[in-house]
Design an enzyme around this catalytic site. Structure first.
Site, short mmCIF file in Angstrom:
data_model
loop_
_atom_site.label_atom_id
_atom_site.label_comp_id
_atom_site.label_asym_id
_atom_site.label_seq_id
_atom_site.Cartn_x
_atom_site.Cartn_y
_atom_site.Cartn_z
N GLU A 458 0.81 -1.22 0.00
CA GLU A 458 0.00 0.00 0.00
C GLU A 458 0.85 1.27 0.00
OE1 GLU A 458 -0.64 -2.74 1.69
OE2 GLU A 458 -2.57 -3.33 0.86
N HIS A 528 -12.17 -6.79 7.33
CA HIS A 528 -12.89 -6.40 6.11
C HIS A 528 -14.11 -5.54 6.41
CE1 HIS A 528 -10.63 -10.02 5.06
NE2 HIS A 528 -10.48 -9.43 3.90
#
Ligand SMILES: Cc1ncc(C[n+]2csc(CCOP(=O)(O)OP(=O)(O)O)c2C)c(N)n1
Ligand SMILES: [Mg+2]
Length: 728
Positions: A458, A528
């Site tokens: 990321e 999530h």
């Protein structure tokens, strides 16, 4: 040997032979000595408490000078680190500019008194604003090189266009430009170093990584940071690289190494890494004392390698300068440094009123009316039943598609965002286009140069995006799940959001980060389903958007892409394909300004301020409140969280005199805390009841649906709060 000419500090043209002329050697010495003289003058000023910090290049002069002379300021690009005084002097930053920064003057061209000394920046020289964070700049260098290559291949995309960020971005590029990125050996332990090498290698980018190896990272010796004690050995297997390991105390060896590295890069063969062994002659900074952790013998051995002492002896021994000429040269240089300091000490200091300038773009305000094309162009699509059936996922995808057609500077990258990295597969397969399919079909339409997969890293995604954006491109990157944004947090907070302010408006990186967020997924679980938007609204310089329906998502994403600020665009996963909030395709010019809330339900008894997935839940609760209890709730959907629409909140609270702020994120320290505090502070006289907040429990989101239901706020939670508040 060809010596490239630096802008401010000229080293004269080379003779035909491979050796530098006597004159060039003297000029090289003069530059190295000037660097040392500026350091020494700053040290004096620090001891006199006239400046507030000092960090020196002492011992690194020869290595840095070679790099500067092999490259071209204002043509190539430079991502220095805090020790690169000699590099920057040789590229054209003056001793006076350096002293202005040391005293924190208004006229400090790098930051206007915002950054410590030696945090370089010059637009005209292509020296990109340096932060203190070690190794972050290496990913910017990679993105910068990618952008340069893109513009060279698509020069038409560099043309200015009115009406969006492009109006304010001057684009420069040369087909054979090179990017230099410097870093200390200790900082090669950062993941971002390896992430930068990964992409530079894979993409054969013209980046020269310069490792300035002085054997220490503050007090930590090289063998602690680098297994085996030598970074060259560890990186040797990266494909496409040119490697050189050199004596960084020798300016001519350094110049030769950087010339060869630059030739490799300019020829399109790939990146280079020059590993220069040098010495740190002073302590890490004036805040450090190396006698606390280094032996006297070691320090004395380093002193014998002093590149300046070595070159001084050589010039005199070879008869290039007499002792008297050398003394005169040094005397003149010391005087130049002293005069620069003296002038800077009298320079004007920055005004306090200037503090808030350049937090955001001063050129393009995303709240402005130009972005208020709120009327959807429904004629642009078929009417009838199908016209209203587009999901948020559809309309985000169509916005990306339309904007990419309109603006060739947009590139999309992230994990799994391409249809297929192996393009041949698309002959038979449909393509991936993101784990939520939001970028589906975009690689197929716009090609692999504009839509591509990143490594699974990321910081790599955001760091490269910063590099792209500061060159004038518009990266619209995807972080696959909000839960995994944290490896990029350092880049987001210390680089992306800060670049404009710390460079006093010289640089900016208007990146869009699309990030799926939130729960209510049934089985999403801890990694999530999290929220956490208030962590990002706490970052000055970053816009934060959080739409609740398809139409808003389309119009706000368009504004995010066209504006000149970095934007965190939060997409609630549960809303991607909900029946709630579907809409007709609004056409390719539909935009919604930031900072404009929407009254999704007018009411008179109580105001409910919310956003994201709580909008449909609040609507359910309000409907029941009306039907069962005759309570008429007004619901405000904020749509953007930074900026937010205070006027709309205030107007509604003045009307209803009761307010609840509701969000999915955790209650404590959440986004609602700030709003509640401000309402209590500024609207106290308008309130008939305490300000209420609704949020999830102060925990993570669990996998078992029974637990998830209990953790996250439900319509009943909201209804209960409404009833409770109506008691007053
Ligand atoms: C990300 C980050 N962590 C820690 C620091 C604090 N820090 C500043 S310089 C430094 C050592 C850097 O050593 P090296 O990379 O070898 O460069 P040198 O100073 O020796 O030239 C540290 C730990 C920082 N600036 N950034
Ligand atoms: Mg070091």
């Amino acid at each position: 040997m060809e010596v490239a000419i630096s802008r401010a500090r000229r080293v004269g043209a080379s003779p035909a032979s491979d050796e530098p002329s006597a004159q060039q050697l003297v000029e090289i010495y003069q530059l190295m000595f000037l660097s040392r003289a500026v350091d020494d003058r700053e040290i004096l000023l620090k001891r006199q408490q006239k400046i507030f910090f000092q960090i020196s290049a002492a011992g690194h002069e020869a290595l840095q000078l070679g790099a500067a002379l092999a490259l071209r300021p204002g043509y190539d690009w430079f991502f220095p680190y805090y020790r690169d005084r000699t590099l920057c002097l040789a590229l054209g930053i003056t001793p006076y500019d350096m002293m202005l920064q040391a005293v924190g003057a208004a006229g400090d061209p790098a930051s206007g008194g915002r950054q410590m000394p030696t945090h370089w920046s010059s637009r005209s020289l292509h020296i990109v604003s340096t932060s203190s964070a070690t190794a972050t700049q290496l990913l910017h260098a990679v993105g910068c090189a990618e952008a340069g290559r893109y513009f060279s291949r698509h020069p038409e995309s560099a043309i200015k266009a009115p009406g969006d960020y492009r109006e304010f971005r001057d684009v420069e590029f040369y087909g054979d430009e090179v990017v230099l990125a410097c870093v200390g050996e200790g900082s090669t332990s950062q993941g971002e170093f390896w992430e930068a090498l990964n992409t530079a290698s894979n993409e054969k980018l013209p980046v020269i990584f310069c490792i300035e190896d002085n054997g220490y990272a503050i007090s930590v010796p090289v063998e602690v940071n680098t297994p085996g004690g030598n970074i060259s050995r560890l990186v040797a297997n990266f494909p496409n690289f040119h490697f050189a390991e050199i004596d960084g105390n020798d300016p001519l060896a350094s110049l030769r190494a950087f010339e060869q590295a630059a030739a490799h890069c300019r020829a399109g063969c790939g990146p280079a890494l020059v590993h220069g062994h040098c010495v740190r002659l002073y302590s890490h900074s004036l805040s450090d004392d190396d006698k606390l952790y280094r032996s006297a013998a070691e320090r004395e051995a380093d002193a014998l390698c002093d590149p300046i002492a070595r070159m001084r002896s050589r010039l005199v021994a070879d008869g290039i300068l007499t002792a008297a000429e050398m003394e005169q040269l040094e005397h003149d240089v010391v005087r130049e440094a002293a005069e620069a300091a003296e002038r800077a000490l009298h320079a004007q200091l920055p005004a306090e009123e200037s503090i808030t300038t350049h937090v955001y773009s001063e050129d393009l305000d995303p709240t402005r009316a130009a972005f208020a094309t709120e009327q959807p162009d429904l004629a642009s699509e078929e009417s009838g039943a199908k016209a209203a059936a587009h999901t948020m996922a559809d309309l985000i995808n169509s916005c990306l598609r339309n904007e990419m057609r309109r603006d060739e500077r947009i590139v999309i990258f992230g994990e799994d965002v391409a249809d297929a990295s192996r393009k041949e597969a698309l002959n038979e397969a449909k393509g991936k286009g993101g784990v939520f399919k939001l970028t589906a079909g975009l690689q197929a339409e716009f090609g692999s140069e504009r839509v591509f997969n990143s490594p699974l890293a990321e910081a790599n995604i955001v760091g490269r995006a910063v590099g792209y954006a500061l060159r004038g491109m518009k990266p619209v990157v995807e972080i696959q799940f909000f839960d995994y944004i944290w490896p990029a947090m350092h880049q987001i907070r210390n680089e992306l959001a800060l670049l404009r302010w710390r460079s006093n408006g010289t640089w900016g990186a208007p990146v869009v980060m699309r990030v799926p967020i939130g729960g209510y997924l049934t089985g999403g679980s801890i990694y999530h389903s999290q929220s956490g938007e208030s962590i990002f609204t706490h970052l000055p310089g970053l816009r934060v958007v959080f739409p609740s329906n398809a139409l808003d998502a389309n119009g706000l994403l368009r504004t995010a892409i066209r504006c000149d600020d970095p934007v965190l665009f939060l997409e609630h996963k549960r809303l991607y394909r909900e029946t709630y909030g579907r809409a007709a395709y609004p056409g390719p010019e539909f935009a919604i300004p930031f900072g404009k809330a929407k009254i999704v339900r007018p009411g008179s008894h109580l105001t409910l301020v919310t956003y994201g997935a709580l909008v449909p839940r609040a609507l359910q609760a309000a409907h029941r409140a009306e039907r069962l209890h005759a309570i008429d709730v007004e619901i405000l959907d904020l749509r953007t969280l930074n900026p937010y629409d205070w006027e709309a909140i205030a107007a509604s609270v003045r009307k209803t005199n009761r307010v609840i702020v509701a969000h999915e994120d955790m209650l404590s320290w959440g986004y609602g805390a700030e709003l509640a505090a401000r309402i209590a502070d500024e609207l106290f006289d308008d309130l008939d009841a305490p300000v209420r907040r609704i949020g999830s429990m102060d925990t993570f989101v669990a996998y078992q649906p029974k637990l998830e239901d209990a953790i996250l706020p439900q319509p009943d939670t909201i209804l209960n709060a409404i009833m409770d508040l109506k008691r007053y």
